[in-house]
Enzyme design. Structure first.
Site, mmCIF file in Angstrom:
data_model
loop_
_atom_site.group_PDB
_atom_site.id
_atom_site.type_symbol
_atom_site.label_atom_id
_atom_site.label_comp_id
_atom_site.label_asym_id
_atom_site.label_seq_id
_atom_site.Cartn_x
_atom_site.Cartn_y
_atom_site.Cartn_z
ATOM 1 N N ASN A 1 19.218 -48.739 -42.628
ATOM 2 C CA ASN A 1 20.480 -49.379 -43.042
ATOM 3 C C ASN A 1 20.855 -50.541 -42.121
ATOM 4 O OD1 ASN A 1 21.242 -48.048 -40.731
ATOM 5 N ND2 ASN A 1 22.949 -46.916 -41.630
ATOM 6 N N HIS B 1 21.060 -50.367 -38.764
ATOM 7 C CA HIS B 1 21.701 -50.027 -37.480
ATOM 8 C C HIS B 1 20.747 -50.307 -36.319
ATOM 9 C CE1 HIS B 1 20.362 -45.467 -37.549
ATOM 10 N NE2 HIS B 1 19.532 -46.153 -36.838
ATOM 11 N N ASP C 1 21.213 -43.922 -26.847
ATOM 12 C CA ASP C 1 22.144 -43.037 -27.552
ATOM 13 C C ASP C 1 21.764 -41.566 -27.420
ATOM 14 O OD1 ASP C 1 19.857 -43.330 -29.100
ATOM 15 O OD2 ASP C 1 20.834 -44.562 -30.603
#
Ligand code: F6R
Length: 240
Positions: free
Chosen positions: A130, A132, A66
């Site tokens: 979280n 991800h 990413d």
């Protein structure tokens, strides 16, 4: 999922050994790489192994997960900068063989095609507090390929430690999708530290993968090893 719980130091030793062996057995290996804190000790160890002459990156090809949207390539906060600083500039890799998504929406199709043409042999992952993986935030469709996303508030808060001010953290990113990640032949997920303990317990306990916790999709992959240090694993039974 194969689970390994050990001290942080031993985890990075084991993972480094895996990488050195895999690269030596397949010098053209396609590595999926991550940024953030979790891969850093691995990258340092690999640089060390390279300096000792135990491994070469000459023919290795890399594909990062990413990149933030809206940052200049040479911004000190870009993942392009991160990878050059922590790995690429310290080993003999050919920069032409390194790939980091950029340009956000303009590069989505290009990156998906690149991944279709170069199946990843070994994908490295960290995990957000979280749940991800890459920047696939809770609620992301499991079938998504590379796409542009809006970062979750929790991710912006977590990643603000790398910025002077939380307001400077980009709000958007381009990320490999969960479907690209699941196409990798093998996956190594590194989970280190107290702040990952709660989400790890939820992932282990949940039976059916759910889009509310993106990392649970890994339960459907045939070749995943999760390396967990004692702090991240503190709520798991029978490990301490
Ligand atoms: C980084 C990435 C993220 C991180 C995750 C954990 O390329 O894709 O999913 O792996 O946010 O980050 P750290 O390792 O900093 O806790």
């Amino acid at each position: 999922m194969k689970i390994v719980v050990d001290s942080k130091e031993n985890i990075y030793k084991q993972v480094t050994e895996i990488y050195v062996n895999k690269i030596n057995n397949n010098p053209n290996i396609n590595l999926g790489l991550a940024t953030g804190s979790s891969p850093l000790p691995l990258y340092d160890n690999l640089v060390n192994e390279y300096e000792l002459g135990n491994v070469s990156f000459k023919d290795v090809r890399t594909f990062n997960l990413d990149e933030y949207c809206g940052l200049e390539k040479d911004s000190t906060h870009s993942y392009f900068h991160f990878m050059n600083k922590h790995l690429f500039s310290r080993v003999d890799i050919d920069l032409k063989n390194t790939h980091i998504p950029s340009g956000c929406e303009s590069n989505v199709d290009y990156y998906n095609q690149l991944l279709e043409e170069n199946r990843i042999d070994l994908q490295l992952l960290g995990i957000g507090s979280n749940g991800h993986i890459a920047f696939n935030e809770p609620g992301t469709d499991f079938s998504q390929k590379t796409h542009k996303i809006k970062l979750a508030d929790k991710t912006i808060e977590d990643n603000s430690r790398f910025f002077t001010n939380i307001k400077d953290v980009p709000q958007e990113a381009i990320t490999m999708g969960l479907s690209n990640i699941m196409d990798s032949k093998e996956i190594i997920l590194i989970i280190i530290g107290d702040n990952k303990a709660k989400i790890l317990k939820e992932i282990i306990e949940i039976e059916e993968p759910t889009e509310d916790i993106p990392a649970t999709i890994l339960k459907n992959h045939k070749n995943v090893t999760v390396f967990i240090d004692y702090e991240a694993g503190k709520y798991l039974k029978n490990i301490n």
